[in-house]
Design an enzyme around this catalytic site. Structure first.
Site, PDB file in Angstrom:
ATOM      1  N   ARG A  16       0.856  -1.188   0.000  1.00 35.81           N
ATOM      2  CA  ARG A  16       0.000   0.000   0.000  1.00 35.81           C
ATOM      3  C   ARG A  16       0.891   1.236   0.000  1.00 35.81           C
ATOM      4  O   ARG A  16       2.106   1.147  -0.041  1.00 35.81           O
ATOM      5  CB  ARG A  16      -0.905   0.010   1.241  1.00 35.81           C
ATOM      6  CG  ARG A  16      -0.128   0.040   2.559  1.00 35.81           C
ATOM      7  CD  ARG A  16      -1.028  -0.022   3.759  1.00 35.81           C
ATOM      8  NE  ARG A  16      -0.256   0.083   4.995  1.00 35.81           N
ATOM      9  CZ  ARG A  16      -0.798   0.028   6.223  1.00 35.81           C
ATOM     10  NH1 ARG A  16      -2.105  -0.143   6.344  1.00 35.81           N
ATOM     11  NH2 ARG A  16      -0.026   0.129   7.289  1.00 35.81           N
ATOM     12  N   ASP A  58       9.623  -9.964   5.873  1.00 38.74           N
ATOM     13  CA  ASP A  58       9.981  -9.191   7.063  1.00 38.74           C
ATOM     14  C   ASP A  58      11.371  -8.625   6.804  1.00 38.74           C
ATOM     15  O   ASP A  58      12.361  -9.360   6.838  1.00 38.74           O
ATOM     16  CB  ASP A  58       9.976 -10.087   8.297  1.00 38.74           C
ATOM     17  CG  ASP A  58      10.394  -9.356   9.578  1.00 38.74           C
ATOM     18  OD1 ASP A  58      10.866  -8.196   9.494  1.00 38.74           O
ATOM     19  OD2 ASP A  58      10.265  -9.940  10.668  1.00 38.74           O
ATOM     20  N   VAL A  59      11.448  -7.325   6.538  1.00 38.46           N
ATOM     21  CA  VAL A  59      12.717  -6.738   6.095  1.00 38.46           C
ATOM     22  C   VAL A  59      13.792  -6.769   7.171  1.00 38.46           C
ATOM     23  O   VAL A  59      14.971  -6.544   6.876  1.00 38.46           O
ATOM     24  CB  VAL A  59      12.530  -5.289   5.590  1.00 38.46           C
ATOM     25  CG1 VAL A  59      11.627  -5.255   4.379  1.00 38.46           C
ATOM     26  CG2 VAL A  59      12.018  -4.369   6.708  1.00 38.46           C
ATOM     27  N   ASN A  85      11.713   0.302   0.009  1.00 40.06           N
ATOM     28  CA  ASN A  85      10.644   1.219   0.368  1.00 40.06           C
ATOM     29  C   ASN A  85      10.137   1.048   1.796  1.00 40.06           C
ATOM     30  O   ASN A  85       9.654   2.009   2.397  1.00 40.06           O
ATOM     31  CB  ASN A  85       9.473   1.024  -0.614  1.00 40.06           C
ATOM     32  CG  ASN A  85       8.233   1.782  -0.186  1.00 40.06           C
ATOM     33  OD1 ASN A  85       8.147   2.998  -0.311  1.00 40.06           O
ATOM     34  ND2 ASN A  85       7.256   1.054   0.348  1.00 40.06           N
ATOM     35  N   TYR A 155      13.313   9.347  13.977  1.00 38.69           N
ATOM     36  CA  TYR A 155      12.978   9.032  12.589  1.00 38.69           C
ATOM     37  C   TYR A 155      13.951   9.734  11.652  1.00 38.69           C
ATOM     38  O   TYR A 155      14.449   9.137  10.687  1.00 38.69           O
ATOM     39  CB  TYR A 155      11.542   9.475  12.305  1.00 38.69           C
ATOM     40  CG  TYR A 155      11.095   9.290  10.880  1.00 38.69           C
ATOM     41  CD1 TYR A 155      10.749   8.032  10.388  1.00 38.69           C
ATOM     42  CD2 TYR A 155      10.997  10.381  10.016  1.00 38.69           C
ATOM     43  CE1 TYR A 155      10.330   7.865   9.077  1.00 38.69           C
ATOM     44  CE2 TYR A 155      10.576  10.220   8.700  1.00 38.69           C
ATOM     45  CZ  TYR A 155      10.244   8.963   8.242  1.00 38.69           C
ATOM     46  OH  TYR A 155       9.835   8.799   6.933  1.00 38.69           O
ATOM     47  N   LYS A 159      16.507   8.172   8.671  1.00 42.00           N
ATOM     48  CA  LYS A 159      16.445   8.570   7.268  1.00 42.00           C
ATOM     49  C   LYS A 159      17.731   9.286   6.835  1.00 42.00           C
ATOM     50  O   LYS A 159      18.124   9.212   5.668  1.00 42.00           O
ATOM     51  CB  LYS A 159      15.215   9.443   7.012  1.00 42.00           C
ATOM     52  CG  LYS A 159      13.911   8.661   7.116  1.00 42.00           C
ATOM     53  CD  LYS A 159      13.876   7.476   6.150  1.00 42.00           C
ATOM     54  CE  LYS A 159      12.574   6.729   6.178  1.00 42.00           C
ATOM     55  NZ  LYS A 159      12.533   5.619   5.184  1.00 42.00           N
ATOM     56  N   THR A 192      -0.725   9.590   2.865  1.00 41.19           N
ATOM     57  CA  THR A 192      -0.867   8.139   2.880  1.00 41.19           C
ATOM     58  C   THR A 192      -1.205   7.719   4.305  1.00 41.19           C
ATOM     59  O   THR A 192      -1.377   8.557   5.192  1.00 41.19           O
ATOM     60  CB  THR A 192       0.447   7.456   2.463  1.00 41.19           C
ATOM     61  OG1 THR A 192       1.487   7.855   3.385  1.00 41.19           O
ATOM     62  CG2 THR A 192       0.856   7.837   1.044  1.00 41.19           C
ATOM     63  N   THR A 198       1.243  10.360  11.143  1.00 39.64           N
ATOM     64  CA  THR A 198       1.958  11.555  11.579  1.00 39.64           C
ATOM     65  C   THR A 198       0.995  12.564  12.194  1.00 39.64           C
ATOM     66  O   THR A 198       1.244  13.106  13.280  1.00 39.64           O
ATOM     67  CB  THR A 198       2.687  12.199  10.389  1.00 39.64           C
ATOM     68  OG1 THR A 198       3.566  11.252   9.801  1.00 39.64           O
ATOM     69  CG2 THR A 198       3.478  13.420  10.833  1.00 39.64           C
TER      70      THR A 198
END
Length: 262
Positions: A16, A58-59, A85, A155, A159, A192, A198
């Protein structure tokens, strides 16, 4: 322009949101697509709609990546594009977040990118050697990986790590003679499920369930006058995956409605 005819792409976290929109767009411009996610029901549904392969992924687990790559190679025979992603958001500050919450953030947002890159690397090396512009890796970073964040320092740290990992692997693979381009994309606030998360966290911090003030504040931070949508980012990812970006590696494509121009 931006065609992916004949290319095979694997996308993590693509059931998604941005990943899902990218999978749809890639399929529409000629790619054969493999989707990896922990959200099995929406992942399988999307895969059926666009004639893609869905695999549970599962990354954070090396064995899960290995199984996912094996499934994609059995289905398609090669791999040309990896899109790292998958990611999660944590809007808590340094004092509020628990160590377990921090470890989970790192596991998905950083370790997942490293493991995905490692798992895909031998296959990308092979396909890149015979492609005019090589194979491609696209890492999902964020504007929070370029500038400081008053509200999301943890976060932002993850990133920022993705941003520099992108540059460093681009240099490493170039030095080793691998024909693999590595670039990152840096979205602003995107409308999204993660974007809604958020706003909900912002509202909770203000002692309310009303997300409209947080949403409106985010809109005001984007000079273009709106929030981004998943397709805005998907188009950038497809560009970075295509041969149209053949002279780009170690770059960060900023798609943020002017957020970082201020």
């Amino acid at each position: 322009m931006n065609r992916l005819d004949g290319k095979v792409a694997f996308l993590s976290g693509a059931a998604r949101g941005i990943g899902g929109a990218t999978a749809r767009l890639m399929a529409s411009v000629g790619a054969r697509v493999a989707i990896g996610d922990v959200l099995d029901e929406p992942g399988r549904k999307l895969a059926k709609e666009i004639d893609a392969l869905y695999v549970h992924l599962d990354v954070t687990q090396e064995a899960s990546w290995s199984a996912a790559m094996d499934a994609a190679l059995r289905q398609f025979g090669k791999l040309d594009v990896l899109v790292n992603n998958a990611g999660i958001f944590n809007g808590k500050g340094v004092e509020e977040a628990t160590v377990d919450e921090w470890n989970r953030l790192v596991a998905v947002n950083l370790t997942g990118v490293v493991l995905g890159t490692r798992a895909a690397l031998p296959h990308l090396k092979k396909s890149g050697a015979t492609s005019p512009h090589g194979a491609a890796i696209v890492n999902l970073a964020s504007v929070a990986g370029l500038v400081g964040s008053q509200l999301d320092p943890l976060y932002s740290l993850t990133k920022g790590g993705v941003t520099l990992f992108t540059k460093s692997t681009a240099l490493e693979f170039g030095r080793k003679g691998y024909r693999i381009r590595v670039n990152s994309i840096h979205p602003g606030v995107i409308d999204t499920d993660m974007g809604q998360q958020t706003f909900a966290m912002r509202a909770k911090a203000m002692g309310t369930n009303d997300t409209d003030p947080a949403r409106n504040a985010s809109i005001r931070m984007h000079p273009i006058g709106r929030l981004g949508i998943a397709d805005d980012i998907a188009r950038g990812i497809v560009f970075l995956a295509s041969d149209d970006s053949g002279f780009m590696t170690g770059s960060g494509l900023v798609v943020d409605g002017g957020y970082t121009a201020q």
